[in-house]
Every structure is written in structure tokens, then in C-alpha cells.
Design a protein around this motif. Structure first.
Motif, PDB file in Angstrom:
ATOM      1  N   THR A  43      17.824  -5.496 -12.906  1.00 10.42           N
ATOM      2  CA  THR A  43      18.813  -4.959 -11.761  1.00 10.42           C
ATOM      3  C   THR A  43      18.262  -4.076 -10.813  1.00 10.42           C
ATOM      4  N   TRP A  44      18.294  -4.122  -9.470  1.00  9.95           N
ATOM      5  CA  TRP A  44      17.939  -3.419  -8.344  1.00  9.95           C
ATOM      6  C   TRP A  44      18.984  -2.156  -8.377  1.00  9.95           C
ATOM      7  N   VAL A  89      16.124   5.403  -1.935  1.00 10.57           N
ATOM      8  CA  VAL A  89      15.113   5.033  -2.940  1.00 10.57           C
ATOM      9  C   VAL A  89      15.448   3.976  -3.621  1.00 10.57           C
ATOM     10  N   TYR A  90      14.670   2.878  -3.847  1.00 14.02           N
ATOM     11  CA  TYR A  90      15.127   1.691  -4.599  1.00 14.02           C
ATOM     12  C   TYR A  90      14.338   1.536  -5.919  1.00 14.02           C
ATOM     13  N   TYR A  91      15.214   1.339  -6.885  1.00 12.46           N
ATOM     14  CA  TYR A  91      14.630   1.468  -8.456  1.00 12.46           C
ATOM     15  C   TYR A  91      15.119   0.004  -8.844  1.00 12.46           C
ATOM     16  N   CYS A  92      14.082  -0.594  -9.863  1.00 10.27           N
ATOM     17  CA  CYS A  92      14.342  -1.536 -10.638  1.00 10.27           C
ATOM     18  C   CYS A  92      14.849  -1.234 -12.026  1.00 10.27           C
ATOM     19  N   ALA A  93      15.581  -1.712 -12.642  1.00 10.22           N
ATOM     20  CA  ALA A  93      16.146  -1.249 -14.052  1.00 10.22           C
ATOM     21  C   ALA A  93      16.492  -2.638 -14.894  1.00 10.22           C
ATOM     22  N   ALA A  94      16.223  -2.289 -16.256  1.00  9.44           N
ATOM     23  CA  ALA A  94      16.477  -3.459 -17.087  1.00  9.44           C
ATOM     24  C   ALA A  94      17.364  -2.847 -18.145  1.00  9.44           C
ATOM     25  N   GLY A  95      18.256  -3.874 -18.582  1.00  9.46           N
ATOM     26  CA  GLY A  95      19.292  -3.351 -19.942  1.00  9.46           C
ATOM     27  C   GLY A  95      20.355  -2.740 -19.438  1.00  9.46           C
ATOM     28  N   GLN A  96      21.111  -2.858 -17.932  1.00  9.13           N
ATOM     29  CA  GLN A  96      22.013  -1.943 -17.629  1.00  9.13           C
ATOM     30  C   GLN A  96      23.238  -2.970 -18.161  1.00  9.13           C
ATOM     31  N   ARG A  97      24.475  -2.461 -17.966  1.00  7.20           N
ATOM     32  CA  ARG A  97      25.750  -2.771 -18.435  1.00  7.20           C
ATOM     33  C   ARG A  97      26.307  -3.634 -16.881  1.00  7.20           C
ATOM     34  N   CYS A  98      26.236  -4.867 -16.923  1.00  5.76           N
ATOM     35  CA  CYS A  98      26.816  -5.644 -15.640  1.00  5.76           C
ATOM     36  C   CYS A  98      27.928  -6.572 -15.947  1.00  5.76           C
ATOM     37  N   CYS A 133      28.218  -3.461 -11.774  1.00  2.00           N
ATOM     38  CA  CYS A 133      27.447  -2.878 -12.871  1.00  2.00           C
ATOM     39  C   CYS A 133      27.611  -1.383 -12.927  1.00  2.00           C
ATOM     40  N   TYR A 134      27.798  -0.895 -14.167  1.00  2.00           N
ATOM     41  CA  TYR A 134      27.570   0.459 -14.599  1.00  2.00           C
ATOM     42  C   TYR A 134      26.270   0.782 -14.806  1.00  2.00           C
ATOM     43  N   VAL A 135      25.505   1.826 -13.882  1.00  3.46           N
ATOM     44  CA  VAL A 135      24.250   1.973 -14.021  1.00  3.46           C
ATOM     45  C   VAL A 135      24.039   3.359 -14.444  1.00  3.46           C
ATOM     46  N   ARG A 147      20.908   6.293 -15.477  1.00  4.35           N
ATOM     47  CA  ARG A 147      19.387   6.606 -15.971  1.00  4.35           C
ATOM     48  C   ARG A 147      18.962   6.744 -17.300  1.00  4.35           C
ATOM     49  N   TYR A 148      20.320   7.021 -18.215  1.00  2.00           N
ATOM     50  CA  TYR A 148      20.066   7.367 -19.527  1.00  2.00           C
ATOM     51  C   TYR A 148      20.034   5.974 -20.484  1.00  2.00           C
ATOM     52  N   VAL A 149      20.327   4.872 -19.570  1.00  2.00           N
ATOM     53  CA  VAL A 149      20.260   3.572 -20.388  1.00  2.00           C
ATOM     54  C   VAL A 149      19.307   2.467 -19.877  1.00  2.00           C
ATOM     55  N   GLY A 150      18.637   1.924 -20.761  1.00  2.00           N
ATOM     56  CA  GLY A 150      17.723   0.738 -20.526  1.00  2.00           C
ATOM     57  C   GLY A 150      16.388   1.456 -20.138  1.00  2.00           C
ATOM     58  N   TYR A 151      15.819   0.504 -19.374  1.00  2.00           N
ATOM     59  CA  TYR A 151      14.407   1.064 -18.669  1.00  2.00           C
ATOM     60  C   TYR A 151      14.418   1.201 -17.227  1.00  2.00           C
ATOM     61  N   TRP A 152      13.542   2.146 -16.546  1.00  2.00           N
ATOM     62  CA  TRP A 152      13.791   2.450 -15.227  1.00  2.00           C
ATOM     63  C   TRP A 152      12.357   2.574 -14.684  1.00  2.00           C
ATOM     64  N   GLY A 153      12.194   2.234 -13.436  1.00  2.00           N
ATOM     65  CA  GLY A 153      10.924   2.554 -12.777  1.00  2.00           C
ATOM     66  C   GLY A 153      11.066   3.959 -11.756  1.00  2.00           C
ATOM     67  N   GLN A 154      10.027   4.377 -11.042  1.00  2.00           N
ATOM     68  CA  GLN A 154       9.769   5.469 -10.541  1.00  2.00           C
ATOM     69  C   GLN A 154      10.455   5.495  -9.218  1.00  2.00           C
ATOM     70  N   GLY A 155      10.668   4.172  -8.740  1.00  2.00           N
ATOM     71  CA  GLY A 155      11.297   3.786  -7.366  1.00  2.00           C
ATOM     72  C   GLY A 155      10.343   3.736  -6.425  1.00  2.00           C
ATOM     73  N   THR A 156      10.893   3.329  -5.087  1.00  2.00           N
ATOM     74  CA  THR A 156      10.050   3.042  -3.776  1.00  2.00           C
ATOM     75  C   THR A 156      10.981   3.375  -2.574  1.00  2.00           C
ATOM     76  N   GLN A 157      10.726   4.238  -1.798  1.00  2.00           N
ATOM     77  CA  GLN A 157      11.243   4.749  -0.582  1.00  2.00           C
ATOM     78  C   GLN A 157      11.478   3.578   0.653  1.00  2.00           C
ATOM     79  N   VAL A 158      12.577   3.207   0.917  1.00  2.00           N
ATOM     80  CA  VAL A 158      12.925   2.371   1.898  1.00  2.00           C
ATOM     81  C   VAL A 158      13.541   3.013   3.540  1.00  2.00           C
ATOM     82  N   THR A 159      13.027   3.274   4.265  1.00  2.00           N
ATOM     83  CA  THR A 159      13.813   4.059   5.434  1.00  2.00           C
ATOM     84  C   THR A 159      13.961   3.168   6.895  1.00  2.00           C
ATOM     85  N   VAL A 160      15.193   3.189   7.138  1.00  2.00           N
ATOM     86  CA  VAL A 160      15.549   2.223   8.119  1.00  2.00           C
ATOM     87  C   VAL A 160      16.068   3.055   9.158  1.00  2.00           C
TER      88      VAL A 160
END
Length: 125
Positions: free
Chosen positions: A35-36, A92-101, A106-108, A110-123
Motif C-alpha cells: 500500500t501507498w 510525505v509518501y509512505y509504503c506499507a505492508a499488511g494494511q486492512r483494505c 483502506c483503513y491505515v 501506523r500500528y498495523v503491519g510494516y511501514w517505511g520512513q517516507g519520502t517527501q513529495v512537494t508540488v
């Protein structure tokens, strides 16, 4: 040790494009739905897109038609191709594994599944 590392963020003008990557390790990547998720300044977590273990993709209405999610199981990597970027995509965009969808929802958490640290996108102009 489970690890998710996002990359590819940056600053672009409205209408521009970016391709985000998420490198996974420490778990059986091919067995997990990925998931993103993004978080805009002062806002909560917002589900963006997901791709299941078979490659079926789903998108939030706000990004449908502009973003494309994909995965390369041989490389344990998740991708998000973003085009026609808008100022409201700034987050900030995060990838995550194991979310409920379920479908395009999706119900996302931070305390469920696995998460990355994120990467900033600025437009911005």
C-alpha cells in the motif's frame, strides 16, 4: 528485520511527474499486499493506492487516472508512478505492508503491519 525504504521523492511543478520506489526486505514480499499512504502537512494519513499479491491494483479517487502502482517481486520493490501532479499531492509518501483494505478503501494505521520512513513529495509553482 523488516525494512521498507522509500525513495524518488522531490520537488516538482504542477503537471510534473515523479516515480517513487519502495525497497522491501526481511519478509516474504511476494505474499503481501502493498500500500501507498501519504500525509499532507497538518493532515492525517490518507490511503493512496494498493496492489495485491496477484497484481490487482486499486486507487483512491483523488489520484485515479494519474497514479499507477506496480511491483517487481523479483526485486522486492514497489513503485508508484505519478503524473499530472497537483499542489494537493504535496505530502510525505509512505509504503506499507499488511494494511486492512477492501476494494477502493483502506483503513491505515501506523500500528498495523510494516511501514517505511517516507519520502517527501512537494508540488509547487
Amino acid at each position: 528485520e523488516v525494512q521498507l525504504v522509500e525513495s524518488g521523492g522531490g520537488s516538482v511543478q504542477p503537471g510534473g511527474s515523479l516515480r517513487l520506489s519502495c525497497a522491501a526486505s526481511g519478509f516474504t514480499f511476494s505474499n503481501y499486499e502493498m500500500t501507498w499512504v501519504r500525509q499532507a502537512p497538518g493532515k492525517g494519513l490518507e490511503w493512496v493506492s494498493r496492489i495485491n499479491s496477484l497484481g490487482t491494483t486499486y486507487y483512491a479517487n483523488s489520484v485515479k487516472g494519474r497514479f499507477t502502482v506496480s511491483r517487481d517481486n523479483a526485486k522486492n520493490t514497489l513503485y508508484l508512478q505519478m503524473i499530472s501532479l497537483k499542489t494537493e499531492d504535496t505530502a510525505v509518501y509512505y509504503c506499507a505492508a499488511g494494511q486492512r483494505c477492501d476494494g477502493d478503501s483502506c483503513y491505515v494505521s501506523r500500528y498495523v503491519g510494516y511501514w517505511g520512513q517516507g519520502t517527501q513529495v512537494t508540488v509547487s509553482s
